[in-house]
Design an enzyme around this catalytic site. Structure first.
Site, short mmCIF file in Angstrom:
data_model
loop_
_atom_site.label_atom_id
_atom_site.label_comp_id
_atom_site.label_asym_id
_atom_site.label_seq_id
_atom_site.Cartn_x
_atom_site.Cartn_y
_atom_site.Cartn_z
N GLY A 195 0.82 -1.18 -0.13
CA GLY A 195 -0.01 0.05 0.17
C GLY A 195 0.99 1.27 0.18
O GLY A 195 2.14 1.22 -0.02
N GLY A 260 0.33 -8.56 -4.41
CA GLY A 260 0.55 -9.71 -5.16
C GLY A 260 1.36 -9.39 -6.33
O GLY A 260 2.36 -8.80 -6.46
N THR A 287 6.30 -7.63 1.44
CA THR A 287 7.06 -7.44 0.34
C THR A 287 8.49 -8.01 0.74
O THR A 287 9.27 -8.50 -0.12
CB THR A 287 7.12 -6.00 0.17
OG1 THR A 287 5.88 -5.64 0.03
CG2 THR A 287 8.06 -5.60 -0.95
N THR A 313 6.37 0.51 6.19
CA THR A 313 5.00 0.11 6.86
C THR A 313 4.55 1.41 7.69
O THR A 313 5.32 1.61 8.90
CB THR A 313 5.07 -1.02 7.66
OG1 THR A 313 4.07 -1.32 8.43
CG2 THR A 313 6.28 -1.44 8.73
N ASP A 315 2.30 1.33 9.92
CA ASP A 315 2.07 0.76 11.09
C ASP A 315 3.27 0.62 11.90
O ASP A 315 3.06 0.31 13.46
CB ASP A 315 1.21 -0.77 10.85
CG ASP A 315 -0.16 -0.53 10.32
OD1 ASP A 315 -0.51 0.21 9.95
OD2 ASP A 315 -0.52 -1.59 9.94
N GLY A 359 -3.50 0.35 11.66
CA GLY A 359 -2.85 -0.75 12.56
C GLY A 359 -3.56 -2.24 12.91
O GLY A 359 -4.29 -2.50 13.45
N ARG A 360 -3.24 -2.85 11.62
CA ARG A 360 -3.79 -4.32 11.65
C ARG A 360 -3.60 -5.05 12.68
O ARG A 360 -4.50 -5.86 13.48
CB ARG A 360 -3.30 -5.05 10.34
CG ARG A 360 -3.84 -4.21 8.87
CD ARG A 360 -3.29 -5.09 7.70
NE ARG A 360 -3.60 -6.53 8.16
CZ ARG A 360 -4.86 -6.94 7.67
NH1 ARG A 360 -5.93 -6.24 6.94
NH2 ARG A 360 -5.15 -8.08 7.81
#
Length: 543
Positions: A195, A260, A287, A313, A315, A359-360
């Site tokens: 992302g 992907g 990644t 990232t 996050d 924040g997954r």
């Protein structure tokens, strides 16, 4: 008990309390809900003689189905030489993969110097002896800098129950006097995956500028992530100082991003066909796992290709590093959303502002944004379980806040409270489980609760996720991106591959990719930073 997480799989190590340790059982606990393991590669000891837990390494990537490889090293603390053996094992794990491991190659003097306007491209390109700006391969930085006196100290992480001090050194990043490529013959490629994140363009720019400083003329961008290696409709993007000079002034990625992509084998086939010598990969842990697979395939084929990562990232959930680029900008930009929620809450009768942040699996953005704003009354993160209902629940505390101060502001991380939501059982192109919207759920529960108890409440919900991701990097992140981009190039020319660069205890270092993707980095609920957040919000224990 310690839980280890990754984007797809979560495991529990059930450690027996029999002395000596009889064994370690591996249990899939996806169905039991996600917990956390705050420390890597060590566990927190709670007065138990527990050995270091095994590491879960994601051998999969964005291109392949993840397959965990479990490694279970053990330490016998009765062995008087256990520290020495631990350090030897640590040094082996953190040794940087090098082209020399599989190829018979010799270095040459570097072409990089800040003493000249251009590259050192005269004679044999020998570095000037009067410049001391190079880093030795033997330079190290400490991974851990706090000596804990007790396992019960806040945030304590230790190898043994006695909190013995064991030095753990990692490789310092920077330019070397000897390099393993002829710059004029190098073709370097850059790819951005996953992302969006503030700072991507800053990193791309610095990689290009530093490559040119070495004397590299052939620099290209791979468009739209790993997909750009296989999609015949996507062409390489030529890069130079003139092309990238001002791309840092905007957000997003100049090269585009996607999740992907093709198989590892197809990517390496493409690398060979394009005659790429250096590949710089910007992305998160998924990644990085893909980059590791590419690195391993290149080694298997004995290709002289350096795969170097820059951790991206928003996050801030990559292991071992102080922070990753984009995080500071995200925290700063989140202030606008929090302030808007505060104004809405303060201006309404019994107003409640609710902000959902990224924040997954890790609540770093929510925690730091709550700390910095000073306007948050309740901060909810994935690592700290909470109840909505009941005497210790969030909803009853909201009643208290409305009665005592007339309004309230809540900050919730997107991965918090997923146990209250219906599982989607779907994944994105990266293999990440698609999360249900905790923000909408909390909003609905608040409205329902206050309607049931007959108290008027005006709830305003703000989700600034995509606004934050698309921002230009702030000054702090721009500096971090600059150094990371430069060090990535230094690492490639030094002959390293399968590495990533980051900041550790304020020093810039190189890590083997295998170590940073071993598991996800989490907020430790026993850490001082989380305690500071609780002190600031004044919230009780909701568990």
């Amino acid at each position: 008990v310690c839980f280890i997480g990754s984007s797809q799989l979560f495991y529990i190590w059930r450690m027996t309390l029999v002395s000596p340790l009889n064994g370690v059982d591996l249990i899939n606990v996806w169905q039991h809900g996600r917990q956390f393991c705050p420390i890597h590669p060590l566990v927190i000891f709670r007065n138990l003689k527990i050995r270091r837990f095994g590491r879960v390494i994601r051998a999969g990537s964005q291109m392949t189905n993840p397959r965990p490889i479990v490694v279970k090293p053990e330490i016998d603390f009765n062995d008087p030489d256990w520290k020495k053996k631990f350090q030897e094992d640590f040094d082996k794990r953190f040794n940087l993969p090098h082209l020399r491991d599989v190829l018979d190659i010799q270095p040459r003097p570097t072409t990089f110097s800040l003493k000249s306007r251009g590259t050192l491209d005269v004679g044999n390109g020998a570095a000037r002896e009067d410049w001391n700006g190079f880093v030795s391969d033997d330079d190290r930085a400490l991974l851990k800098v706090i000596k804990f006196a007790s396992p019960t100290s806040a945030g304590a992480d230790s190898i043994d129950p006695d909190c013995s001090w064991v030095e753990q050194w990692v490789h310092r990043a920077g330019p070397r006097k000897q390099i393993y490529y002829e710059p004029r013959e190098v073709k370097a490629a850059i790819v951005t995956c996953g992302g969006l994140c503030p700072g991507l363009n800053d990193v791309i720019r610095q990689i290009v500028l530093t490559l040119e400083k070495y004397g590299v003329k052939n620099i290209v961008g791979i468009p739209y992530g790993y997909r750009g290696f296989s999609d015949e409709g996507l062409s390489e993007v030529p890069l130079s100082r003139q092309v990238v000079q001002n791309i840092n002034l905007t957000g997003g990625s100049f090269l585009g991003v996607s999740r992907g992509g093709p198989s590892t084998s197809d990517i390496v086939d493409s690398i060979q066909a394009k005659r790429i010598d250096m590949l710089f990969v910007l992305g998160g842990d998924g990644t990085h796992a893909g980059a590791l697979a590419i690195h391993n395939e290149c080694r298997m084929r004995k290709l002289k290709v350096s795969i170097v990562c820059v951790p991206k990232t928003i996050d801030n959930d990559i292991l071992l590093m102080d922070k990753t680029f984009g995080f500071d900008t995200a925290v700063e930009e989140a202030q606008r959303a929090i302030n808007s929620a505060y104004i809405e809450a303060r201006s309404a009768y019994h107003g409640i502002g609710l902000v959902k942040l990224m924040g997954r699996s890790s609540g770093f953005i929510a925690m730091h944004a709550s700390l910095s704003s000073g306007q948050i009354d309740i901060c909810l993160i994935p690592e700290a379980p909470f109840k909505l209902e009941g005497p210790n629940g969030v909803l009853l505390h909201l009643e208290y806040l409305l009665k005592t101060k007339g309004n309230a502001v809540i900050c919730v991380a997107e991965g918090a409270g997923q146990e209250y939501l219906k599982k989607s059982n779907t994944t994105d192109a990266s293999g990440n489980v698609v999360l249900s919207d905790i923000g909408v759920h909390v909003q609905q529960q608040i409205k329902r609760h206050f309607k049931d108890v007959g108290i008027p409440a005006d709830v305003k919900y703000i989700d600034p996720t995509y606004m934050i991701r698309a921002c230009r990097a702030n000054a702090s992140d721009a500096i971090l991106c600059t150094v990371l981009g430069q060090n990535a190039v230094h690492g490639a020319f030094a002959g390293f591959s399968g590495i990533t660069t980051g900041i550790c205890n304020t020093h810039f270092v190189f890590f083997p990719v295998t170590e940073v993707i071993a598991s996800t980095r989490y907020v430790d609920p026993n850490s001082r930073m989380w305690h500071r957040c609780l002190t600031s919000t004044g919230q009780p224990d909701f568990d």
